[in-house]
Scaffold this active site. Structure first.
Site, PDB file in Angstrom:
ATOM      1  N   ASN A   9       0.858  -1.193   0.000  1.00  0.00           N
ATOM      2  CA  ASN A   9       0.000   0.000   0.000  1.00  0.00           C
ATOM      3  C   ASN A   9       0.892   1.241   0.000  1.00  0.00           C
ATOM      4  OD1 ASN A   9      -1.831   2.043   0.428  1.00  0.00           O
ATOM      5  ND2 ASN A   9      -2.452   1.379   2.474  1.00  0.00           N
ATOM      6  N   TRP A  10       0.936   1.901  -1.144  1.00  0.00           N
ATOM      7  CA  TRP A  10       1.843   3.051  -1.288  1.00  0.00           C
ATOM      8  C   TRP A  10       1.276   4.337  -0.686  1.00  0.00           C
ATOM      9  CZ3 TRP A  10       3.660   2.220  -7.108  1.00  0.00           C
ATOM     10  CH2 TRP A  10       4.462   1.076  -7.146  1.00  0.00           C
ATOM     11  N   LYS A  11       0.049   4.285  -0.246  1.00  0.00           N
ATOM     12  CA  LYS A  11      -0.602   5.451   0.370  1.00  0.00           C
ATOM     13  C   LYS A  11      -0.413   6.693  -0.519  1.00  0.00           C
ATOM     14  CE  LYS A  11      -0.230   3.251   4.850  1.00  0.00           C
ATOM     15  NZ  LYS A  11      -0.116   3.350   6.287  1.00  0.00           N
ATOM     16  N   HIS A 108      -9.883   1.743   5.688  1.00  0.00           N
ATOM     17  CA  HIS A 108      -8.534   1.859   6.253  1.00  0.00           C
ATOM     18  C   HIS A 108      -8.588   2.870   7.401  1.00  0.00           C
ATOM     19  CE1 HIS A 108      -4.286   2.684   6.692  1.00  0.00           C
ATOM     20  NE2 HIS A 108      -4.042   1.578   6.003  1.00  0.00           N
ATOM     21  N   GLU A 180      -5.373  -4.378  11.127  1.00  0.00           N
ATOM     22  CA  GLU A 180      -4.273  -3.420  11.233  1.00  0.00           C
ATOM     23  C   GLU A 180      -4.407  -2.627  12.535  1.00  0.00           C
ATOM     24  OE1 GLU A 180      -2.517  -2.347   7.124  1.00  0.00           O
ATOM     25  OE2 GLU A 180      -4.264  -1.085   7.396  1.00  0.00           O
ATOM     26  N   GLY A 186       3.012   2.395  10.737  1.00  0.00           N
ATOM     27  CA  GLY A 186       3.956   3.450  10.350  1.00  0.00           C
ATOM     28  C   GLY A 186       4.959   3.857  11.404  1.00  0.00           C
TER      29      GLY A 186
HETATM   30  P1  13P Z   1       2.994   0.423   7.570  1.00  0.00           P
HETATM   31  O1  13P Z   1       3.470  -0.872   7.005  1.00  0.00           O
HETATM   32  O2  13P Z   1       3.743   1.616   7.083  1.00  0.00           O
HETATM   33  O3  13P Z   1       2.930   0.356   9.081  1.00  0.00           O
HETATM   34  O4  13P Z   1       1.487   0.652   7.073  1.00  0.00           O
HETATM   35  C1  13P Z   1       0.554  -0.339   7.287  1.00  0.00           C
HETATM   36  C2  13P Z   1      -0.682   0.024   6.566  1.00  0.00           C
HETATM   37  O5  13P Z   1      -1.386   0.924   6.964  1.00  0.00           O
HETATM   38  C3  13P Z   1      -0.987  -0.710   5.322  1.00  0.00           C
HETATM   39  O6  13P Z   1      -2.270  -0.453   4.880  1.00  0.00           O
END
Ligand code: 13P
EC number: 5.3.1.1
Length: 271
Positions: A9-11, A108, A180, A186
């Site tokens: 997930n590149w956000k 999310h 999650e 993060g």
């Molecule tokens: P990180 O791997 O950066 O903690 O993010 C997780 C996430 O939100 C994936 O959707």
């Protein structure tokens, strides 16, 4: 055994150039060789879906039953509840399908937090996405406060039950759940794999209260600071069927290394 599903997930990250560079690493490293036992997808920002899809169609495909398939699938980070009409700025499931998308992240924690998405809205998104025959990935998880007060199960149960109450258990047929924990997103926190397993097991049991068949087949991913060092320990857990990777997927070399390591682990386990 179902293949674990690994999604990057590149956000809200990337530029045309950076994404093109990442994609060229994908083909240079021959990722195809590393993914015989796992399914892989990337979730770029929506504006770049087309760019990524075109690249994958050109460089990462195979034929089966005279149909062209991509080795790496596309996942969208968001979707609207409407399919078309006067909804300025929104993106429909039909449009995502048109762009070659297979999976859609829904609920999310970053959307629940920054866009105030509530359970009714999230349940509607699942219904819409299923109507278009895309695969929804319902993201659930507790915040720090809930975790500290021992309310993790309560929060997850609420997030699952609210979808079931609004749309029925069929909403979870061919749907994926991503657990999650918000407090581990993060920040590099390594959540104890045993804790992850216990919550995944709880999630499966919660679904089983309504339908044991759906509970058995549902794929439950884990997300939250997944990296090269903890990916295997997490996937070793009985009810962890995939990983949703944020930061560590932004570096294509790291993402490929994670995929390679998982593939190797599965090969050793199977043969
Ligand atoms: P990180 O791997 O950066 O903690 O993010 C997780 C996430 O939100 C994936 O959707």
């Amino acid at each position: 055994m179902t293949s674990p599903l690994i999604i990057g997930n590149w956000k809200l990250n990337g530029t045309r150039q950076k994404i093109q560079e990442s994609l060229s690493i994908l083909t240079k490293e021959k990722i195809i060789q590393y993914k015989k036992h796992i399914d892989v997808a990337i979730a770029p920002p929506i504006v770049y879906l087309s760019l990524v899809n075109d690249y994958l169609l050109k460089n990462c495909t195979y034929f089966s039953n005279q149909t062209k398939h991509k080795y790496i699938e596309l996942c969208a980070q968001n979707v609207d509840i409407n399919l078309s009409g006067a909804f300025t700025g929104d993106i429909s499931a039909a449009m995502l399908k048109d762009l070659g998308v297979k999976y859609v992240l829904i609920g999310h924690s970053e959307r629940r937090k920054y866009h105030k998405e509530n359970t009714t809205y999230i349940a509607k998104k699942i219904t819409t996405v299923k109507k278009i025959k895309l695969i929804p990935i319902l993201c659930i998880g507790e915040n720090q406060q809930d975790y500290d007060s021992g309310s993790t199960q309560l929060t997850c149960a609420y997030q699952i039950d609210s979808v079931i109450n609004l749309t029925g258990i069929q909403a979870f047929k061919n749907t994926i759940i991503a657990y999650e924990p918000i407090w581990a997103i993060g920040n590099g926190i390594n959540v104890c794999p045993k804790h992850v397993q216990s919550i995944h097991e709880f999630i499966r049991q919660r679904i089983a209260l309504h339908d044991t068949h759906i509970a058995k087949q549902i794929l439950i991913q884990y997300g939250g600071s997944v990296n090269l060092n903890n990916a295997i320990q997490l996937l070793e857990q009985k009810d962890v069927n995939g990983l949703l990777i944020g930061a560590a997927s932004l570096n294509m070399n790291t993402f490929i290394q994670i995929i390679q390591t998982i593939e190797q682990y599965l090969q050793n386990k199977l043969y």
